[in-house]
Structures are given as C-alpha cells and as structure tokens.
Design an enzyme around this catalytic site. Sequence first.
Site, PDB file in Angstrom:
ATOM      1  N   SER A  28      18.440   0.706   2.998  1.00  0.00           N
ATOM      2  CA  SER A  28      18.307   2.161   2.841  1.00  0.00           C
ATOM      3  C   SER A  28      19.623   2.900   3.008  1.00  0.00           C
ATOM      4  CB  SER A  28      17.337   2.672   3.907  1.00  0.00           C
ATOM      5  OG  SER A  28      17.441   4.067   4.041  1.00  0.00           O
ATOM      6  N   ASP A  74       0.648  -9.075   8.902  1.00  0.00           N
ATOM      7  CA  ASP A  74       1.425  -7.995   9.505  1.00  0.00           C
ATOM      8  C   ASP A  74       2.848  -8.509   9.664  1.00  0.00           C
ATOM      9  OD1 ASP A  74       0.547  -5.376  11.580  1.00  0.00           O
ATOM     10  OD2 ASP A  74       2.598  -6.146  11.533  1.00  0.00           O
ATOM     11  N   LEU A  99       9.048  -4.735   1.275  1.00  0.00           N
ATOM     12  CA  LEU A  99       9.057  -3.265   1.272  1.00  0.00           C
ATOM     13  C   LEU A  99       8.400  -2.687   2.525  1.00  0.00           C
ATOM     14  CD1 LEU A  99       7.854  -2.544  -2.407  1.00  0.00           C
ATOM     15  CD2 LEU A  99      10.148  -3.128  -1.604  1.00  0.00           C
ATOM     16  N   GLN A 137       7.953   0.892   8.971  1.00  0.00           N
ATOM     17  CA  GLN A 137       7.592   2.231   9.459  1.00  0.00           C
ATOM     18  C   GLN A 137       8.722   3.081   8.932  1.00  0.00           C
ATOM     19  OE1 GLN A 137       7.299   5.474  10.222  1.00  0.00           O
ATOM     20  NE2 GLN A 137       8.726   5.092  11.893  1.00  0.00           N
ATOM     21  N   GLU A 185      19.888   5.479   4.552  1.00  0.00           N
ATOM     22  CA  GLU A 185      19.914   5.980   5.933  1.00  0.00           C
ATOM     23  C   GLU A 185      20.929   5.207   6.770  1.00  0.00           C
ATOM     24  OE1 GLU A 185      17.985   9.229   6.277  1.00  0.00           O
ATOM     25  OE2 GLU A 185      18.255   8.247   8.205  1.00  0.00           O
ATOM     26  N   THR A 208       0.821  -1.219   0.000  1.00  0.00           N
ATOM     27  CA  THR A 208       0.000   0.000   0.000  1.00  0.00           C
ATOM     28  C   THR A 208       0.854   1.269   0.000  1.00  0.00           C
ATOM     29  OG1 THR A 208      -0.113  -0.142   2.407  1.00  0.00           O
ATOM     30  CG2 THR A 208      -1.974  -1.061   1.183  1.00  0.00           C
ATOM     31  N   GLY A 209       2.175   1.122   0.076  1.00  0.00           N
ATOM     32  CA  GLY A 209       3.059   2.284   0.127  1.00  0.00           C
ATOM     33  C   GLY A 209       3.418   2.796  -1.263  1.00  0.00           C
ATOM     34  N   TYR A 256      15.113   3.849  13.090  1.00  0.00           N
ATOM     35  CA  TYR A 256      14.753   3.314  11.764  1.00  0.00           C
ATOM     36  C   TYR A 256      15.965   2.684  11.098  1.00  0.00           C
ATOM     37  CZ  TYR A 256      13.995   3.477   6.697  1.00  0.00           C
ATOM     38  OH  TYR A 256      13.926   3.155   5.363  1.00  0.00           O
TER      39      TYR A 256
HETATM   40  P1  NAP Z   1       5.971   3.838   2.558  1.00  0.00           P
HETATM   41  O1  NAP Z   1       5.257   4.579   1.495  1.00  0.00           O
HETATM   42  O2  NAP Z   1       6.058   4.434   3.924  1.00  0.00           O
HETATM   43  O3  NAP Z   1       5.266   2.400   2.678  1.00  0.00           O
HETATM   44  C1  NAP Z   1       5.547   1.547   3.743  1.00  0.00           C
HETATM   45  C2  NAP Z   1       4.658   0.337   3.645  1.00  0.00           C
HETATM   46  O4  NAP Z   1       4.930  -0.548   4.748  1.00  0.00           O
HETATM   47  C3  NAP Z   1       3.156   0.633   3.715  1.00  0.00           C
HETATM   48  O5  NAP Z   1       2.481  -0.205   2.820  1.00  0.00           O
HETATM   49  C4  NAP Z   1       2.798   0.246   5.146  1.00  0.00           C
HETATM   50  O6  NAP Z   1       1.455  -0.121   5.310  1.00  0.00           O
HETATM   51  C5  NAP Z   1       3.708  -0.964   5.312  1.00  0.00           C
HETATM   52  N1  NAP Z   1       3.902  -1.352   6.712  1.00  0.00           N
HETATM   53  C6  NAP Z   1       4.323  -0.590   7.754  1.00  0.00           C
HETATM   54  N2  NAP Z   1       4.371  -1.320   8.884  1.00  0.00           N
HETATM   55  C7  NAP Z   1       3.963  -2.576   8.547  1.00  0.00           C
HETATM   56  C8  NAP Z   1       3.774  -3.774   9.289  1.00  0.00           C
HETATM   57  N3  NAP Z   1       4.024  -3.841  10.600  1.00  0.00           N
HETATM   58  N4  NAP Z   1       3.328  -4.872   8.631  1.00  0.00           N
HETATM   59  C9  NAP Z   1       3.058  -4.815   7.303  1.00  0.00           C
HETATM   60  N5  NAP Z   1       3.216  -3.704   6.559  1.00  0.00           N
HETATM   61  C10 NAP Z   1       3.668  -2.596   7.185  1.00  0.00           C
HETATM   62  O7  NAP Z   1       7.455   3.475   2.117  1.00  0.00           O
HETATM   63  P2  NAP Z   1       8.123   3.505   0.649  1.00  0.00           P
HETATM   64  O8  NAP Z   1       8.643   4.861   0.407  1.00  0.00           O
HETATM   65  O9  NAP Z   1       7.196   2.858  -0.298  1.00  0.00           O
HETATM   66  O10 NAP Z   1       9.393   2.584   0.898  1.00  0.00           O
HETATM   67  C11 NAP Z   1       9.328   1.175   0.707  1.00  0.00           C
HETATM   68  C12 NAP Z   1      10.438   0.524   1.506  1.00  0.00           C
HETATM   69  O11 NAP Z   1      11.702   0.992   1.049  1.00  0.00           O
HETATM   70  C13 NAP Z   1      10.408   0.793   3.004  1.00  0.00           C
HETATM   71  O12 NAP Z   1      10.868  -0.353   3.667  1.00  0.00           O
HETATM   72  C14 NAP Z   1      11.402   1.922   3.176  1.00  0.00           C
HETATM   73  O13 NAP Z   1      11.925   1.901   4.492  1.00  0.00           O
HETATM   74  C15 NAP Z   1      12.431   1.561   2.146  1.00  0.00           C
HETATM   75  N6  NAP Z   1      13.181   2.675   1.557  1.00  0.00           N
HETATM   76  C16 NAP Z   1      12.518   3.740   1.036  1.00  0.00           C
HETATM   77  C17 NAP Z   1      13.231   4.761   0.432  1.00  0.00           C
HETATM   78  C18 NAP Z   1      12.533   5.956  -0.164  1.00  0.00           C
HETATM   79  O14 NAP Z   1      13.207   6.963  -0.398  1.00  0.00           O
HETATM   80  N7  NAP Z   1      11.241   5.874  -0.470  1.00  0.00           N
HETATM   81  C19 NAP Z   1      14.635   4.680   0.359  1.00  0.00           C
HETATM   82  C20 NAP Z   1      15.272   3.561   0.890  1.00  0.00           C
HETATM   83  C21 NAP Z   1      14.534   2.554   1.478  1.00  0.00           C
HETATM   84  P3  NAP Z   1       0.308   0.972   5.669  1.00  0.00           P
HETATM   85  O15 NAP Z   1      -0.095   1.582   4.356  1.00  0.00           O
HETATM   86  O16 NAP Z   1      -0.743   0.120   6.284  1.00  0.00           O
HETATM   87  O17 NAP Z   1       0.927   1.974   6.601  1.00  0.00           O
HETATM   88  N1  GDD Z   2      10.081  14.897   6.830  1.00  0.00           N
HETATM   89  C1  GDD Z   2      10.591  16.125   6.955  1.00  0.00           C
HETATM   90  N2  GDD Z   2       9.750  17.157   7.298  1.00  0.00           N
HETATM   91  N3  GDD Z   2      11.902  16.307   6.736  1.00  0.00           N
HETATM   92  C2  GDD Z   2      12.375  17.563   6.847  1.00  0.00           C
HETATM   93  C3  GDD Z   2      11.570  18.653   7.178  1.00  0.00           C
HETATM   94  C4  GDD Z   2      10.187  18.441   7.426  1.00  0.00           C
HETATM   95  O1  GDD Z   2       9.417  19.336   7.736  1.00  0.00           O
HETATM   96  N4  GDD Z   2      12.350  19.771   7.167  1.00  0.00           N
HETATM   97  C5  GDD Z   2      13.579  19.392   6.857  1.00  0.00           C
HETATM   98  N5  GDD Z   2      13.622  18.042   6.661  1.00  0.00           N
HETATM   99  C6  GDD Z   2      14.820  17.263   6.337  1.00  0.00           C
HETATM  100  C7  GDD Z   2      15.059  16.082   7.268  1.00  0.00           C
HETATM  101  O2  GDD Z   2      15.633  16.519   8.497  1.00  0.00           O
HETATM  102  C8  GDD Z   2      15.993  15.242   6.402  1.00  0.00           C
HETATM  103  O3  GDD Z   2      17.316  15.700   6.553  1.00  0.00           O
HETATM  104  C9  GDD Z   2      15.529  15.539   4.975  1.00  0.00           C
HETATM  105  O4  GDD Z   2      14.662  16.685   5.062  1.00  0.00           O
HETATM  106  C10 GDD Z   2      14.769  14.400   4.312  1.00  0.00           C
HETATM  107  O5  GDD Z   2      13.746  13.973   5.177  1.00  0.00           O
HETATM  108  P1  GDD Z   2      12.608  12.937   4.702  1.00  0.00           P
HETATM  109  O6  GDD Z   2      11.976  13.412   3.461  1.00  0.00           O
HETATM  110  O7  GDD Z   2      11.722  12.698   5.877  1.00  0.00           O
HETATM  111  O8  GDD Z   2      13.413  11.638   4.293  1.00  0.00           O
HETATM  112  P2  GDD Z   2      14.645  10.882   4.991  1.00  0.00           P
HETATM  113  O9  GDD Z   2      15.848  11.161   4.170  1.00  0.00           O
HETATM  114  O10 GDD Z   2      14.705  11.149   6.427  1.00  0.00           O
HETATM  115  O11 GDD Z   2      14.198   9.358   4.835  1.00  0.00           O
HETATM  116  C11 GDD Z   2      13.701   8.868   3.591  1.00  0.00           C
HETATM  117  O12 GDD Z   2      14.761   8.374   2.814  1.00  0.00           O
HETATM  118  C12 GDD Z   2      15.451   7.238   3.351  1.00  0.00           C
HETATM  119  C13 GDD Z   2      16.575   6.864   2.364  1.00  0.00           C
HETATM  120  O13 GDD Z   2      17.692   7.664   2.602  1.00  0.00           O
HETATM  121  C14 GDD Z   2      12.674   7.777   3.909  1.00  0.00           C
HETATM  122  O14 GDD Z   2      12.025   7.402   2.713  1.00  0.00           O
HETATM  123  C15 GDD Z   2      13.340   6.549   4.504  1.00  0.00           C
HETATM  124  O15 GDD Z   2      12.369   5.506   4.622  1.00  0.00           O
HETATM  125  C16 GDD Z   2      14.452   6.102   3.524  1.00  0.00           C
HETATM  126  O16 GDD Z   2      15.102   4.960   4.022  1.00  0.00           O
END
Ligand code: NAP
Ligand code: GDD
Length: 344
Positions: free
Chosen positions: A128, A61, A83, A86, A130, A9-10, A152
């Site tokens: 990630s 879950d 994928l 939280q 991160e 769903t993400g 995280y």
């Molecule tokens: P997202 O939009 O936050 O989606 C996260 C998904 O995980 C949602 O479907 C959520 O379900 C589900 N989820 C959370 N807790 C769960 C649980 N306990 N059991 C089953 N499902 C659960 O994240 P995304 O951006 O698509 O990212 C996908 C994955 O890649 C994540 O693992 C994230 O940490 C990782 N990642 C993302 C990025 C990025 O920049 N987007 C970069 C590096 C890694 P609900 O809809 O019910 O909340």
């Molecule tokens: N969310 C958020 N909200 N971030 C902010 C804000 C705000 O109001 N203002 C500044 N930031 C800064 C954060 O402090 C961080 O340095 C940067 O913007 C990016 O924040 P996010 O967009 O929340 O993403 P992230 O980099 O912390 O994490 C995302 O990327 C990771 C991969 O590097 C997430 O998608 C993680 O799940 C993923 O692993």
Amino acid sequence: MKALITGVTGQDGYYLSKLLLEKGYEVHGLIRRSSTFNTSRIDSLISQYGEKNKFKLHYSDLLDPASIYALIEKIHPDEIYNLGAQSHVAVSFKNPLFSVQTSVTGSLAILDSIKNIDRNIKYYQASSSEMYGGASKTLLNENTVFEPKSPYAVGKVFAHEITKVYRESYDIFAVNGILFNHESPLRGETFVTRKITRAVGRIHNGIQKKLSLGNLDAFRDWGFAGDYVKGMHLMLQYKDPEDWVLATGETHTVKEFAEKAFSIVGLNFEDYIEIDEKFQRPNEVHHLLGDSSKAKSALGWKLETSFEELVRMMVNSDIELANKEKILIKEGLLEPTWSNPLIK
Ligand code: NAP
Ligand code: GDD
C-alpha cells in the site's frame, strides 16, 4: 488456471474475482465466518459461477496458519492473491495488534506454505501507498523509502519485506503491488470517498442532512479499483517477480473530492459538511502521489477511468441506492444508517 484470493469479500476481492472468472480461471476465495452474511459484494458472482464449480468459497482466517496451509495444500492454486487485511487506517489505531497481525501472520503463513508445498505457486501481496507516510509532496515510486505512520502501514511494511525475503531466498515468484487509493461503488462506506458519495446520494434524496468529516486537506491519488485489479493480474504474468506501483499520477484533496461529488447533483459542499474531531487521526498521511511509469511501460498497464469519471460513477450508483433506501425508510423497513455512531 486456479487462483486463491484472500479478502475475496472486500472491494478488490469482487473486482479481481470477476476479472479472473471472465478469463476462465477457477477462483477459490477465503472467507471468515461471520454472524451475519458478509458475501453481499460477491453474491452475483456466486450465482453466476458457483453452480458451474468455477467459484468456490472456503472458511479460514489469515490469523490461522494451520488452516491456511491445509487450504493451499488442498486447492493447490497456480496463483495466490493476498488481499485480506483490516484495511481501515483509522481503525488500525483502535485495534493495532489485530490489524498488524492480519498482515504479518497472513503473509508469512501463505509464503511459508508456498515454500513447503510448491515453490511454483505465484504470490501477490497487496502492499500500500500508506507505507510511504506521505510527509512530503514528492512523486513516489518503487525506490522511495517507507516511513509508515499507522499500525496498518507498519503491518503492510512487514508483509512487503517478507515477500521480498521469500522471493530472494527461495526463488518464489512473489510480487508486491504498491497500490495507491482505489475506489468504486463497492468501496467500504467508512472510507472517505464512499462516505462522501453515500452522503451526496442521501442528501439529494432528502434522507440525510449533514456530513461529518475529519481532515479535508489530505491529498490522495485516487483511481478506480476495476483498473487496478487488472494490474495485479499483469504482475503475476510478467517474466520476473518484481515490485510495482499502481497510481494515477494525479492528486486531489478530500475537499476537492467533496466539492466535485456535491457539484454533480448541483449542491455546494460547504452547505453540508461539518468538521468533527473524532474523524481526525492520531497521525496523518498528508500527501500521496504515485509514479506508475514502470507498470505502464513494462506491464502495459493502462488507466481507463479518470478522476471525474470515478466520482461520477460513485455518485450515480449512490443516488440509485439512496432512492431504494428512501422507499424502505418511508415504509418503516429500514433505519437511516447514517446515524450509526461507529461510521468512521
Ligand atoms: P476491504 O474492502 O477492506 O477488504 C478487506 C478484506 O480482507 C475483506 O474481505 C475482509 O473480510 C478480509 N479480511 C480482514 N481480516 C481478515 C482475516 N483476519 N482473515 C481473512 N480475511 C480477512 O479492502 P480492499 O479495499 O478490497 O483492499 C484489498 C487489499 O488491498 C487490502 O489488503 C488493503 O489493505 C490493500 N490496499 C487497498 C487499497 C485501496 O485503496 N483499496 C490501496 C492499497 C492497498 P470481511 O469481509 O470478513 O471483513
Ligand atoms: N475514512 C475517513 N473518514 N477519512 C477521512 C474522513 C472521514 O470522515 N475525513 C477526512 N478523511 C481523510 C483521512 O484522514 C485521510 O487523510 C483521507 O481522508 C483518506 O482516508 P480513507 O478514505 O480512510 O483512506 P486512507 O488513505 O486512509 O487508506 C486507504 O488507502 C490506502 C492506500 O493509500 C485504505 O484503502 C488503505 O487500506 C489503503 O492501503
């Protein structure tokens, strides 16, 4: 081919499901029960593929290993993409145990099920950038040491390492995709890029006045989610199970992203942004810049969307959304959600 996707769903769940369905896969998605519907991102795929029995959803879950085992045994997929997480870094400081457990229990429950059910099932772990911690301005690759800075990231390091342990110990095709930030019009609204483009759409439509942000000086390597899910699929088709970095090799500050997004509608970001301490994190990842040369040369992975195109795509989509919201707000059918105090 049959795939099981957690986190369906993400944001990435939508793009990956779409990609696999278009390739002819039968896609199974794990969803959590929620008191409100949480399938808005994938509703279009449900309508298009649900009736043909190509796209199926299952309640479970990641915190429930017995249910995960039963699901994998029943579906018996060829590939599993984990994928689910939280995934909000700032929120992980507020609910650390849940955030860590989702990654830890989820990855281990799936890998151990694969070990016991069928070791030919391939596994993708959503690792990630991160995990690197971002303390210095270096180019990060598959060999860079991890220095996690949030609950995280610590949970993700565990999932990454246990994936390697199961690969080496049980000869399972288990890979880690170390993905740098990837965004889209479907990005969650509390991540900084989408928070900015939502605000630009609403300010442009006269239904929001200001945008509160935290640290504007953080650097991120931002790409388009649609490009990145193609890399996930390629990793599972490669001859060997390995770990891979996907990144653009370009980094920008939050301030630069905001400047670009506001400039698309002819506005100066400095006139609208306020700094609010509550959006600062207890520990910040200052600088992320990835080197994906391994994925480009061995997998043939390509970046198809530039930074400029990504920002424009998100702004345009959010202008359209705000247009619709404006009408609903005028008719008293919608509260202006930007005033929600929980938005991070
Ligand atoms: P997202 O939009 O936050 O989606 C996260 C998904 O995980 C949602 O479907 C959520 O379900 C589900 N989820 C959370 N807790 C769960 C649980 N306990 N059991 C089953 N499902 C659960 O994240 P995304 O951006 O698509 O990212 C996908 C994955 O890649 C994540 O693992 C994230 O940490 C990782 N990642 C993302 C990025 C990025 O920049 N987007 C970069 C590096 C890694 P609900 O809809 O019910 O909340
Ligand atoms: N969310 C958020 N909200 N971030 C902010 C804000 C705000 O109001 N203002 C500044 N930031 C800064 C954060 O402090 C961080 O340095 C940067 O913007 C990016 O924040 P996010 O967009 O929340 O993403 P992230 O980099 O912390 O994490 C995302 O990327 C990771 C991969 O590097 C997430 O998608 C993680 O799940 C993923 O692993």
